[in-house]
Motif scaffolding. Structure first.
Motif, short mmCIF file in Angstrom:
data_model
loop_
_atom_site.label_atom_id
_atom_site.label_comp_id
_atom_site.label_asym_id
_atom_site.label_seq_id
_atom_site.Cartn_x
_atom_site.Cartn_y
_atom_site.Cartn_z
N SER A 317 -27.34 99.72 13.13
CA SER A 317 -26.30 100.31 13.98
C SER A 317 -24.94 99.67 13.72
N VAL A 320 -23.66 101.32 10.58
CA VAL A 320 -23.19 102.69 10.85
C VAL A 320 -21.71 102.66 11.24
N ILE A 321 -21.36 101.74 12.16
CA ILE A 321 -19.96 101.65 12.60
C ILE A 321 -19.06 101.23 11.43
N ALA A 324 -18.76 104.21 9.03
CA ALA A 324 -18.00 105.30 9.68
C ALA A 324 -16.52 104.95 9.74
N GLY A 340 -20.44 108.40 14.08
CA GLY A 340 -20.83 106.99 13.94
C GLY A 340 -21.03 106.31 15.28
N THR A 341 -20.09 106.51 16.21
CA THR A 341 -20.21 105.87 17.52
C THR A 341 -21.44 106.40 18.27
N SER A 344 -24.76 105.03 16.54
CA SER A 344 -24.87 103.58 16.72
C SER A 344 -25.20 103.25 18.17
N LEU A 391 -25.87 107.53 9.33
CA LEU A 391 -24.57 108.17 9.56
C LEU A 391 -24.59 109.61 9.04
N SER A 424 -21.63 109.42 2.46
CA SER A 424 -22.58 108.53 3.15
C SER A 424 -23.85 108.39 2.33
#
Length: 551
Positions: A317, A320-321, A324, A340-341, A344, A391, A424
């Motif tokens: 997670s 991912v941020i 992103a 992304g948010t 995550s 993502l 991605s």
């Protein structure tokens, strides 16, 4: 930028300050205990014991630090308390207990001959080394609950005194006479303190008894440290771990990610570009807290925190941020950050609310993983690739939403999403491929062979080949925009199998250090729901295409 950093630092410091001041009576949380192959604060020990038995870290609003000590001081007082959690219906049926009930007392569960019989069945399975199905896994947990309660009650589980020589600490039940007296000082002060709290005594009396409890604990710690100063030298990490337990940095991280997602939704819906700064600030706060929690676990355990499923979820997670944010800064599509948010925060919420499946406790490394070098470069490389694929999966969901809203009028948004999905996937492949090769080198180093078609290795390779096929098909023009959106979702099933399925469903192979149980029905439902969503959108899209062709 300086203002942004100042805001982020101020807020983070304010969070740390809130939890930095301990109240009178809190010294009990810092008492060092040896358990599970390491020295940990009594705060962690008590929460872990209560979670094993009760499934939660508090009981009827009372702290674990209080519950565990009262188990030990007065186990008979807990005889009628419904404190044992049983979720498996087959186990309840075998014990002839109501299936709609979740908590039971010890007599209901362990007082009948049925418990002895099903325990013998479990032992027979163990002797034949058969893979335990969910029923026997639940039985195993029940047996562990029984064992933990008995050992805590007998004072054999809580080891609080280092020996003069050796590494095995001495349990409360076996303390030498001089230390027994000091521990009695702790229990006497503790009983007085909780008695005053329960009776609603005035604040001054409660504070006075809490201070005496703290003094009794400090006196015990001072004597224990004098017994073996080297073995009792964990003050800094004990404080860091109590702070980690109290602060819940990952919980704060997903709160800020959700707030960032809400602001991004407003930017998106209201076309308020000026609100982007606010979303970046919230995202930055979440990311700093996320990184802070990760760093705390690294500091406490002296290793990269990617040794079990919970830690890899936290790491993925975080990735991912990171991915992103990078892609958003490059392309400025807005929806990359939004996807992304969301994914995550989703992963962090699952990690926070499913401790029975994703064990959040801090555990020492399994022997096969005791190489920080390989753990860092192989496991972190492999799992960070999952972040990029996750993502892409989130973006795929967003793409389906736009296809439902209307392909023609949202063509530009769909094209942007597909570009982000493609990038991605490229990032994921760029990490997964070397991660697999590094894993082979580590396998040769540890097990004496580079490749052995172990289930974990095989499914990692299948996931890599799946994404490579998608990327090549897109490059060759064989997959269009809708195909990219669909494959971003479907191909992530391969990652779920390599990441979760091998460890929690197959439970076979040399990667047994990562095996676990639970959550199969939820993960299966998650995958099935997305497959049905893909099918639904495909059918809708086909219908629209035919209708458009006729007109």
């Amino acid at each position: 930028m300086k203002k942004l950093l100042l805001v982020l630092t101020t807020v983070l410091l304010s969070f740390s300050t809130v939890v930095a001041f301990a109240k009178p009576g809190d010294q009990l949380k810092y008492l060092p205990v040896q358990d599970g192959g390491r020295i940990k604060p009594y705060d962690s020990f008590s929460k872990e014991m209560l979670e094993i038995v009760y499934g939660k870290s508090t009981y009827e609003g009372r702290k674990a630090t209080e519950i565990i000590l009262t188990w030990m001081l007065s186990p008979q007082a807990w005889a009628d308390k419904k404190i044992f959690e049983v979720r498996n219906h087959q186990v309840l049926e075998a014990l002839k207990l109501p299936k709609d009930q979740r908590y039971f007392n010890g007599q209901e569960l362990f007082g009948s001959e049925r418990f002895t019989l099903i325990r013998q069945e479990l032992q027979a399975k163990r002797e034949t080394k058969e893979k335990l199905n969910p029923y026997f896994q639940a039985l195993q947990r029940l047996e562990n609950q029984f064992f933990v309660f008995q050992e805590v009650a007998a004072g054999r589980m809580m080891k609080v005194l280092p020996p003069k020589e050796g590494s095995n600490w001495i349990a409360v039940a076996d303390l030498p006479e001089a230390f027994q007296q000091k521990f009695v000082g702790i229990t006497t002060a503790f009983v007085t303190y909780i008695g005053q709290v329960a009776s609603g005594a005035n604040a001054a009396d409660i504070e006075s008894s809490a201070t005496k409890l703290d003094e009794a604990i400090v006196a015990f710690e001072t004597a224990a440290r004098a017994e073996n100063p080297t073995a009792y030298d964990h003050d800094t990490k004990i404080k860091a771990e109590v702070h980690y337990n109290d602060f819940h940095p990952f919980r704060w991280a997903y709160v800020f990610y959700i707030l960032a997602a809400i602001v991004l939704l407003l930017v998106w819906a209201l076309s308020k570009e000026s609100m982007m700064k606010a979303s970046w600030v919230l995202l930055g706060l979440g990311f700093i807290l996320h990184t802070y929690g990760f760093g705390l676990r690294m500091y406490i355990m002296d290793r990269a925190p990617v040794s079990n499923m919970y830690e890899t979820v936290i790491w993925v997670s975080w990735g991912v941020i990171l991915f992103a944010s990078i892609l958003e800064l490059i392309y400025k599509f807005r929806m990359i950050l939004f996807a992304g948010t969301l994914v995550s925060a989703f992963a962090l919420v699952i990690a926070d609310f499913a401790p029975a499946v994703l064990d959040p406790t801090l555990q020492p490394l399994e022997p096969v993983l005791r190489s920080n070098y390989w753990l860092t470069i192989h496991v972190m490389t492999i799992t960070i690739s999952y972040a990029a694929f996750f993502l892409a999966f989130g973006l795929g969901d967003l793409g389906l939403f736009y296809y439902l809203k209307g392909e023609e009028k949202n063509h530009e948004k769909i094209r942007a999403i597909v570009t982000a999905i493609y990038r991605s996937m490229q990032i994921g492949v760029a990490f997964l491929a070397p991660g697999i090769i590094l894993g082979g080198i580590w396998a040769d180093y540890s097990w004496g062979r580079f490749w052995g078609w172990d289930p974990k290795e095989t499914w990692a390779l299948i996931a890599l080949l799946g994404y490579l096929a998608v990327l090549h098909a897109r490059y060759a023009g064989m997959i269009k925009n809708f195909g990219m959106v669909v494959t971003a979702i479907i191909t992530f099933s391969l990652v779920i199998m390599a990441w979760y399925g091998v460890n929690f469903v197959l439970g076979a192979g040399l990667h047994s250090y990562g095996f676990g149980a639970g959550g199969i029905e939820y993960v299966s439902a998650f995958v099935a729901a997305h497959m049905l969503m893909v099918l639904y959108v495909w059918v809708i899209r086909q219908g629209r295409t035919k209708k458009s062709a006729k007109s």
